[in-house]
Scaffold this active site. Structure first.
Site, PDB file in Angstrom:
ATOM      1  N   THR A 164       0.851  -1.186   0.000  1.00  0.00           N
ATOM      2  CA  THR A 164       0.000   0.000   0.000  1.00  0.00           C
ATOM      3  C   THR A 164       0.888   1.239   0.000  1.00  0.00           C
ATOM      4  O   THR A 164       1.814   1.324   0.799  1.00  0.00           O
ATOM      5  CB  THR A 164      -0.879   0.014   1.257  1.00  0.00           C
ATOM      6  N   LYS A 166       2.136   4.670   0.942  1.00  0.00           N
ATOM      7  CA  LYS A 166       1.986   5.615   2.050  1.00  0.00           C
ATOM      8  C   LYS A 166       2.892   6.812   1.759  1.00  0.00           C
ATOM      9  O   LYS A 166       3.837   6.670   1.016  1.00  0.00           O
ATOM     10  CB  LYS A 166       2.411   4.961   3.372  1.00  0.00           C
ATOM     11  N   HIS A 285     -11.289  -4.082  -0.695  1.00  0.00           N
ATOM     12  CA  HIS A 285     -10.852  -3.699   0.645  1.00  0.00           C
ATOM     13  C   HIS A 285     -12.057  -3.715   1.578  1.00  0.00           C
ATOM     14  O   HIS A 285     -13.159  -3.369   1.179  1.00  0.00           O
ATOM     15  CB  HIS A 285     -10.219  -2.309   0.632  1.00  0.00           C
ATOM     16  N   HIS A 318      -9.118  -8.447   1.651  1.00  0.00           N
ATOM     17  CA  HIS A 318      -8.318  -8.386   2.876  1.00  0.00           C
ATOM     18  C   HIS A 318      -8.942  -9.305   3.914  1.00  0.00           C
ATOM     19  O   HIS A 318     -10.141  -9.298   4.112  1.00  0.00           O
ATOM     20  CB  HIS A 318      -8.282  -6.947   3.392  1.00  0.00           C
TER      21      HIS A 318
END
Length: 455
Positions: A164, A166, A285, A318
């Protein structure tokens, strides 16, 4: 005199039927019921069955116009929960005709729509659902599934690696694309939009899509591997969501992403249909899941949300890590990971599986392990999740002292080492740390990562 007896009803007379033989076409539900003091469990279980199917609180004359026996939910079994005072598992059977075909939305509205605010219950949790074959067959399910995804990506025999990007909020589109490129070039298969990256003032969706597509084509050219970035198509309206998916398809990228609980099942199912029709993979997600599934005695267990997602459609979801920063008991997690991947799952209460579930060849979903994991977790993750999974290291890639690409290299080397060790018959559980240490001798990137995140 009137043809029916008016007045408030005792639910258990009609809706508690312990000798009922469940049909193959029934939807079965297992509820964890905590009745108010003084309410007998049969009455509470019957109330749940009634309130989530045909019941209303008083006798009504229109009951005479239909056949209750054909349409009512039935509480057919009640058992006390071991070690819990005044908690019971109530099993409820719903006739198939109560549900609209191919609609997860309608299934949930019926089963959990109203009953959770019921006065006679202190708390109520839906632990599991058995979806009958006849109902499963009314859903498209995942756009592609595990095998087709492997064929599209040409990646076999190992878990896939993700990351992911960031900081999740605040980067410009160009810098965001650069971070994507670094990770993919270093050896990851996928990078990911964070769940709350939609289209904000600092980075509009179209710009992000463009720069991410550029990043992944560049990385593909350099590595000779197929790369993907989960472009988050979640939006404020279904029309806007589809518009974003269309743009992703026009760019030629392999995969888009959706937040299925905040976006809703109706939107998710529409997107899943679009993705199958247009050859896009769909990453899901589960933002907001803990609002629903965190309480042990109220709400809905995640395995129910996972089953619902497999019906609605998604290729990745997820599903907790078993080892990272977010909670999740190992056996229970493995239970719903199997429910996502396998075609047939046996009832097994020790893993939280209340019903045998046959998916009648509906494609499977890849579980995604994400949240607080790093290279030292790699042996455990490889052992627990096996090949059919996506392992996602956000901070565990970007937190590398030398930058994103070396962070990606470290993860890929660690993964390949674990897979090779497993294939050579070594025991990842006991030798994991040693396997990582040996691999780090050949990879300065991995050695540096091992130093940052001590075991």
């Amino acid at each position: 005199s009137v043809g029916f007896k008016a007045g408030v009803k005792d639910y258990k007379l009609t809706y508690y039927t312990p000798d009922y033989q469940t049909k193959d076409t029934d939807i079965l539900a297992a509820f964890r019921v905590t009745p108010q003091p003084g309410v007998p469990p049969e009455e509470a279980g019957a109330a749940v069955a009634a309130e989530s199917s045909t019941g209303t609180w008083t006798t009504v004359w229109t009951d005479g116009l239909t056949s209750l026996d054909r349409y009512k939910g039935r509480c057919y079994h009640i058992e006390p929960v071991a070690g819990e005072e005044s908690q019971f598992i109530a099993y409820v059977a719903y006739p198939l005709d109560l549900f609209e075909e191919g609609s997860v939305t309608n299934m949930f509205t019926s089963i959990v729509g109203n009953v959770f605010g019921f006065k006679a219950l202190r708390a109520l949790r839906l632990e599991d659902l058995r979806i009958p074959n006849a109902y499963v067959k009314t859903f498209q399910g995942p756009p592609h599934g595990i095998q087709v995804e492997r064929d599209k990506l040409n990646k076999y025999g190992r878990p896939l690696l993700g990351c992911t990007i960031k900081p999740k909020l605040g980067l410009s589109a160009k810098n965001y694309g650069r971070a994507v490129y670094e990770c993919l070039r270093g050896g990851l298969d996928f990078t990911k939009d964070d769940e709350n990256v939609n289209s904000q003032p600092f980075m509009r969706w179209r710009d992000r899509f463009l720069f991410c597509a550029e990043a992944l084509y560049k990385a593909q050219a350099e590595t000779g591997e197929i790369k993907g970035h989960y472009l988050n198509a979640t939006a404020g309206t279904c029309e806007e969501m589809i518009k974003r998916a269309v743009f992703a398809r026009e760019l030629g990228v392999p995969i888009v992403m959706h937040d299925y609980l905040t976006g809703g099942f109706t939107a998710n199912t529409s997107l899943a249909h679009y993705c199958r029709d247009n050859g896009l993979l769909l990453h899901i997600h589960r933002a907001m899941h803990a609002v629903i599934d965190r309480q042990k005695n109220h709400g809905m267990h995640f395995r129910v949300l996972a089953k619902a997602l497999r019906l609605s459609g998604g290729d990745h979801i997820h599903s907790g890590t078993v080892v990272g920063k977010l909670e999740g008991e190992r056996e229970i997690t493995l239970g719903f990971v199997d429910l996502l991947r396998d075609d047939f799952v046996e009832k097994d209460r020790s893993r939280g599986i209340y019903f045998t579930q046959d998916w009648v060849s509906l494609p499977g979903v890849l579980p995604v392990a994400s949240g607080g994991i790093h290279v030292w977790h790699m042996p455990a993750l490889t052992e627990i999740f096996g090949d059919d999974s996506v392992l996602q290291f956000g901070g565990g890639t970007l937190g590398h002292p030398w930058g994103n690409a070396p962070g990606a290299v470290a993860n890929r080397v660690a993964l390949e080492a674990c897979v090779q060790a497993r294939n050579e018959g070594r025991d990842l559980a006991s030798e994991g740390n040693q396997i990582i240490r040996e691999a780090s001798k050949w990879s300065p990137e991995l050695a540096a990562a091992c130093e940052v995140w001590k075991e």
